[in-house]
Design a protein around this motif. Sequence first.
Motif, mmCIF file in Angstrom:
data_model
loop_
_atom_site.group_PDB
_atom_site.id
_atom_site.type_symbol
_atom_site.label_atom_id
_atom_site.label_comp_id
_atom_site.label_asym_id
_atom_site.label_seq_id
_atom_site.Cartn_x
_atom_site.Cartn_y
_atom_site.Cartn_z
ATOM 1 N N GLU A 166 0.852 -1.178 0.000
ATOM 2 C CA GLU A 166 0.000 0.000 0.000
ATOM 3 C C GLU A 166 0.897 1.239 0.000
ATOM 4 O O GLU A 166 1.841 1.319 0.801
ATOM 5 N N PRO A 167 0.619 2.213 -0.869
ATOM 6 C CA PRO A 167 1.459 3.426 -0.899
ATOM 7 C C PRO A 167 1.621 4.085 0.462
ATOM 8 O O PRO A 167 2.701 4.580 0.788
ATOM 9 N N GLU A 168 0.587 4.066 1.280
ATOM 10 C CA GLU A 168 0.631 4.714 2.590
ATOM 11 C C GLU A 168 1.720 4.134 3.491
ATOM 12 O O GLU A 168 2.280 4.834 4.332
ATOM 13 N N PHE A 169 2.038 2.860 3.282
ATOM 14 C CA PHE A 169 3.040 2.191 4.109
ATOM 15 C C PHE A 169 4.310 1.862 3.320
ATOM 16 O O PHE A 169 5.089 0.995 3.720
ATOM 17 N N THR A 170 4.484 2.564 2.196
ATOM 18 C CA THR A 170 5.658 2.338 1.352
ATOM 19 C C THR A 170 6.546 3.574 1.376
ATOM 20 O O THR A 170 6.068 4.701 1.244
ATOM 21 N N LEU A 171 7.821 3.343 1.530
ATOM 22 C CA LEU A 171 8.811 4.417 1.576
ATOM 23 C C LEU A 171 9.455 4.558 0.205
ATOM 24 O O LEU A 171 9.829 3.568 -0.413
#
Length: 235
Positions: A166-171
């Motif tokens: 998920e983009p929200e949890f991707t750095l």
Amino acid sequence: MRADARDKPVRAVVFDMDGLLLDSERLAVESLGRSGAELGYALPESFCHSLIGMPADTCRELAVAAFGPDFPLDEFFRTHETTIARLVDAGRLAVKPGVAELLDELDRRRVPRAIATSSNRARTQHHLRAVGLLGRFDAIVTRQDVRQGKPHPEPYLTATAALGAEPEFTLACEDSPNGLRAAHAAGLRCLLIPDLVPATAETRELAHRVYPDLRHVIDYLAVANDAVPHPPVLW
């Protein structure tokens, strides 16, 4: 740093390649200059720097705008690909500080990782193989794998999808303004590690953190995933 930035857990990481993992932008500038000279064109270093972080189609547009419609685009970029490959094969390509340590830390934490690059597939594989990094990523997204390159978010969205993240949890780790814009538009948390292009007011605003090298990302993972305080960063 953005005012709304939060240190959510990091469940995946997407890296840019040139200028971030590999000290390749200086080689690219050298190769562009050599290639232009071989064809009878004196390319200012400022023009070569303007191509940093740009997809190939944008580079072609910039070359025509700078040197006119008679500029031998195809021959120039073929010469550039050959020249930079020779520089790499001569042992001129180096890995940026902190890359090996950070990848080892991601292995330890079992965090999947990908590359999202504006380079083509052949160059990407050649460069990564030359420095022994080709097998260290779960997915590699090149310019040929997307319809729209950076600063469009498609490269980062494609990479996160390939990781099942998920983009929200991707750095996202980036060195260039265009790459940072792409990652930010894709909804990723962005760490900026500048290379040839220094941080600006815009990129500092888009970035979650600005670090001098990738070694600081190891500390950041501890902050995000282990809930430890941020270490002081003199930057």
